[in-house]
Design a protein around this motif. Structure first.
Motif, PDB file in Angstrom:
ATOM      1  N   GLY A  44     -16.873  33.842  19.045  1.00 17.92           N
ATOM      2  CA  GLY A  44     -17.528  35.133  19.085  1.00 17.92           C
ATOM      3  C   GLY A  44     -18.573  35.173  20.175  1.00 17.92           C
ATOM      4  O   GLY A  44     -18.977  34.145  20.717  1.00 17.92           O
ATOM      5  N   ARG A  45     -19.013  36.380  20.506  1.00 27.11           N
ATOM      6  CA  ARG A  45     -20.066  36.594  21.507  1.00 27.11           C
ATOM      7  C   ARG A  45     -21.166  37.440  20.895  1.00 27.11           C
ATOM      8  O   ARG A  45     -20.874  38.386  20.132  1.00 27.11           O
ATOM      9  CB  ARG A  45     -19.490  37.312  22.732  1.00 27.11           C
ATOM     10  N   PRO A  46     -22.419  37.138  21.185  1.00 22.88           N
ATOM     11  CA  PRO A  46     -23.513  37.880  20.550  1.00 22.88           C
ATOM     12  C   PRO A  46     -23.555  39.360  20.910  1.00 22.88           C
ATOM     13  O   PRO A  46     -24.136  40.156  20.164  1.00 22.88           O
ATOM     14  CB  PRO A  46     -24.771  37.151  21.046  1.00 22.88           C
ATOM     15  N   ASP A  47     -22.926  39.744  22.032  1.00 19.63           N
ATOM     16  CA  ASP A  47     -22.942  41.151  22.430  1.00 19.63           C
ATOM     17  C   ASP A  47     -21.698  41.899  21.958  1.00 19.63           C
ATOM     18  O   ASP A  47     -21.519  43.076  22.294  1.00 19.63           O
ATOM     19  CB  ASP A  47     -23.053  41.272  23.950  1.00 19.63           C
ATOM     20  N   ARG A  48     -20.847  41.235  21.191  1.00 19.62           N
ATOM     21  CA  ARG A  48     -19.624  41.848  20.692  1.00 19.62           C
ATOM     22  C   ARG A  48     -19.568  41.753  19.169  1.00 19.62           C
ATOM     23  O   ARG A  48     -20.201  40.891  18.561  1.00 19.62           O
ATOM     24  CB  ARG A  48     -18.370  41.156  21.267  1.00 19.62           C
ATOM     25  N   LEU A  49     -18.799  42.638  18.569  1.00 19.35           N
ATOM     26  CA  LEU A  49     -18.629  42.659  17.120  1.00 19.35           C
ATOM     27  C   LEU A  49     -17.146  42.816  16.791  1.00 19.35           C
ATOM     28  O   LEU A  49     -16.437  43.560  17.471  1.00 19.35           O
ATOM     29  CB  LEU A  49     -19.416  43.824  16.513  1.00 19.35           C
ATOM     30  N   LYS A  50     -16.716  42.111  15.758  1.00 16.10           N
ATOM     31  CA  LYS A  50     -15.339  42.246  15.283  1.00 16.10           C
ATOM     32  C   LYS A  50     -15.341  43.012  13.963  1.00 16.10           C
ATOM     33  O   LYS A  50     -16.063  42.661  13.031  1.00 16.10           O
ATOM     34  CB  LYS A  50     -14.717  40.872  15.044  1.00 16.10           C
ATOM     35  N   LEU A  51     -14.525  44.063  13.893  1.00 18.41           N
ATOM     36  CA  LEU A  51     -14.291  44.773  12.646  1.00 18.41           C
ATOM     37  C   LEU A  51     -12.895  44.423  12.144  1.00 18.41           C
ATOM     38  O   LEU A  51     -11.912  44.579  12.882  1.00 18.41           O
ATOM     39  CB  LEU A  51     -14.393  46.284  12.835  1.00 18.41           C
ATOM     40  N   SER A  52     -12.818  43.929  10.915  1.00 12.88           N
ATOM     41  CA  SER A  52     -11.525  43.644  10.287  1.00 12.88           C
ATOM     42  C   SER A  52     -11.086  44.892   9.529  1.00 12.88           C
ATOM     43  O   SER A  52     -11.747  45.306   8.571  1.00 12.88           O
ATOM     44  CB  SER A  52     -11.641  42.458   9.328  1.00 12.88           C
ATOM     45  N   LEU A  53      -9.983  45.491   9.957  1.00 12.97           N
ATOM     46  CA  LEU A  53      -9.507  46.729   9.357  1.00 12.97           C
ATOM     47  C   LEU A  53      -8.182  46.490   8.645  1.00 12.97           C
ATOM     48  O   LEU A  53      -7.308  45.786   9.148  1.00 12.97           O
ATOM     49  CB  LEU A  53      -9.296  47.811  10.432  1.00 12.97           C
ATOM     50  N   ARG A  54      -8.036  47.111   7.467  1.00 18.23           N
ATOM     51  CA  ARG A  54      -6.761  47.093   6.743  1.00 18.23           C
ATOM     52  C   ARG A  54      -6.216  48.514   6.709  1.00 18.23           C
ATOM     53  O   ARG A  54      -6.952  49.464   6.428  1.00 18.23           O
ATOM     54  CB  ARG A  54      -6.971  46.584   5.316  1.00 18.23           C
ATOM     55  N   ALA A  55      -4.918  48.653   6.992  1.00 17.52           N
ATOM     56  CA  ALA A  55      -4.312  49.981   7.100  1.00 17.52           C
ATOM     57  C   ALA A  55      -3.020  50.040   6.300  1.00 17.52           C
ATOM     58  O   ALA A  55      -2.395  49.013   6.005  1.00 17.52           O
ATOM     59  CB  ALA A  55      -4.034  50.310   8.562  1.00 17.52           C
ATOM     60  N   PRO A  56      -2.574  51.251   5.941  1.00 19.44           N
ATOM     61  CA  PRO A  56      -1.287  51.393   5.260  1.00 19.44           C
ATOM     62  C   PRO A  56      -0.145  50.879   6.132  1.00 19.44           C
ATOM     63  O   PRO A  56      -0.218  50.908   7.366  1.00 19.44           O
ATOM     64  CB  PRO A  56      -1.170  52.907   5.036  1.00 19.44           C
ATOM     65  N   ALA A  57       0.906  50.401   5.488  1.00 17.42           N
ATOM     66  CA  ALA A  57       2.082  49.924   6.213  1.00 17.42           C
ATOM     67  C   ALA A  57       2.606  51.025   7.128  1.00 17.42           C
ATOM     68  O   ALA A  57       2.628  52.204   6.768  1.00 17.42           O
ATOM     69  CB  ALA A  57       3.168  49.494   5.234  1.00 17.42           C
ATOM     70  N   GLY A  58       3.006  50.638   8.334  1.00 16.37           N
ATOM     71  CA  GLY A  58       3.548  51.590   9.285  1.00 16.37           C
ATOM     72  C   GLY A  58       2.520  52.239  10.188  1.00 16.37           C
ATOM     73  O   GLY A  58       2.874  53.071  11.036  1.00 16.37           O
ATOM     74  N   THR A  59       1.254  51.869  10.047  1.00 18.36           N
ATOM     75  CA  THR A  59       0.216  52.444  10.910  1.00 18.36           C
ATOM     76  C   THR A  59       0.461  52.061  12.370  1.00 18.36           C
ATOM     77  O   THR A  59       0.798  50.916  12.676  1.00 18.36           O
ATOM     78  CB  THR A  59      -1.176  51.944  10.470  1.00 18.36           C
ATOM     79  N   ASP A  60       0.306  53.013  13.253  1.00 13.41           N
ATOM     80  CA  ASP A  60       0.427  52.764  14.686  1.00 13.41           C
ATOM     81  C   ASP A  60      -0.935  52.280  15.190  1.00 13.41           C
ATOM     82  O   ASP A  60      -1.835  53.076  15.483  1.00 13.41           O
ATOM     83  CB  ASP A  60       0.841  54.047  15.405  1.00 13.41           C
ATOM     84  N   PHE A  61      -1.093  50.964  15.290  1.00 13.19           N
ATOM     85  CA  PHE A  61      -2.384  50.401  15.654  1.00 13.19           C
ATOM     86  C   PHE A  61      -2.736  50.665  17.117  1.00 13.19           C
ATOM     87  O   PHE A  61      -3.915  50.788  17.463  1.00 13.19           O
ATOM     88  CB  PHE A  61      -2.418  48.904  15.358  1.00 13.19           C
ATOM     89  N   ASP A  62      -1.737  50.745  17.982  1.00 13.80           N
ATOM     90  CA  ASP A  62      -2.028  51.071  19.374  1.00 13.80           C
ATOM     91  C   ASP A  62      -2.610  52.478  19.484  1.00 13.80           C
ATOM     92  O   ASP A  62      -3.562  52.723  20.238  1.00 13.80           O
ATOM     93  CB  ASP A  62      -0.767  50.960  20.227  1.00 13.80           C
ATOM     94  N   ALA A  63      -2.050  53.407  18.719  1.00 11.73           N
ATOM     95  CA  ALA A  63      -2.570  54.772  18.717  1.00 11.73           C
ATOM     96  C   ALA A  63      -3.971  54.816  18.115  1.00 11.73           C
ATOM     97  O   ALA A  63      -4.839  55.567  18.589  1.00 11.73           O
ATOM     98  CB  ALA A  63      -1.632  55.696  17.936  1.00 11.73           C
TER      99      ALA A  63
END
Length: 299
Positions: A45-64
């Protein structure tokens, strides 16, 4: 009856093997918790960055989804997809804007964790299947915790799966049952905390977050649970820099630990540790009741 595991790497040459070692430990705990499984891994990790862990319904277009977030808050957003979850990498100062964009445009997506180094994944299913879906064996890091759930008090849902995270880079897995969690939840809500489930383990995580936010060290915050949380429990906790274990004063839930020069490992049963490298020469012990154990990563 659930299974919990934890692994803290002391020898950094073993960090590439963290995920593979956790897979072995989780799979062995399948008969303690076949309903769902989850884990948190603390990687780079980097102190100037943050990671969000997201859970989505099946079939979600993550690129969109990532494109929509970039349009809302700026282009400096990365994402890595793992099955039903995606890790969104954002500038640290944009968390509130990203959360607002998610709530406004993507209400079906849940934020299950946030931190500089922590990534959380959890789903319904056998622990081995869940680990394979998220490619846990390929993950690297300094420490991780995991949980296999047998849902004896609530429905089998992903919302009920552990780990629970209520603060940055902090999460908890729990084996046992708390009798006063509803009363503690009401107090914490008045203090400004939010809860997404009725799970007693989320209350324990929230209590630790509240104490840490007041400036307490993790060891002191864990000790405070002994005076506030009633019931029988074993907690395994992860933070940005460390790994902690605590059992209640009666300690009726099974627990075993192993320590070598290379790692510290926790399991609900010894068989979760039996295939770890160097286990034959490890110091194997049962953690004492009402005693905080904590290891911290060197800077």
């Amino acid at each position: 009856m659930c299974g919990i595991v934890g692994l803290f790497i002391k020898d950094r040459k073993l960090e590439p093997d963290l995920g593979a070692m956790l897979v072995t430990m989780l799979e062995v705990m399948s008969d303690r918790g076949p309903d769902s499984a989850g884990f948190a891994v603390y990687g780079e990790g980097r102190p100037d960055r943050l990671k969000l862990s997201l859970r989505a319904p099946a079939g979600t277009d993550f690129d969109a989804l990532a494109a929509a977030l970039r349009a809302a808050v700026g282009n400096d957003i990365g994402h890595v997809v793992r099955d039903t979850h995606v890790i969104i990498d954002i500038p640290a100062g944009t968390e509130a804007a990203v959360r607002a964009a998610l709530a406004a445009g993507h209400p079906g997506i849940a934020v299950v964790g946030a931190g500089t180094r922590m990534e959380i994944f959890k789903e319904v299913g056998l622990p081995g299947d869940v680990a394979r879906r998220f490619a846990l064996s390929t993950m690297t890091g300094s420490h991780g915790i995991g949980h296999t759930r047998m849902a004896t008090e609530s429905a089998v849902t992903t919302n009920g799966a552990h780990p629970f995270s209520t603060g940055p880079d902090q999460c908890l897995v729990h084996n046992g049952s708390l009798s006063n969690h509803n009363a503690v939840r009401r107090v914490l809500i008045r203090e400004g905390l939010r809860f997404e489930t009725q799970n007693d383990s989320e209350v324990a995580a929230g209590f630790l977050t509240h104490r840490l936010a007041k400036g307490e060290a993790l060891g002191d915050a864990l000790t405070s649970t002994l005076d506030t949380l009633d019931g029988f429990f074993t907690f395994v906790v992860g933070t940005e820099s460390g790994f902690g274990v605590l059992r209640d004063p009666i300690a009726c839930k099974p627990a075993v630990m192993a320590e070598t020069e290379s790692y510290v490992a926790f399991g609900s049963e010894y068989r979760a540790l039996a295939d770890l490298p160097g286990i034959a020469n490890a110091r194997v012990f049962e953690p004492e009741p009402a005693t905080v154990y904590f290891w911290e990563r060197a800077a």
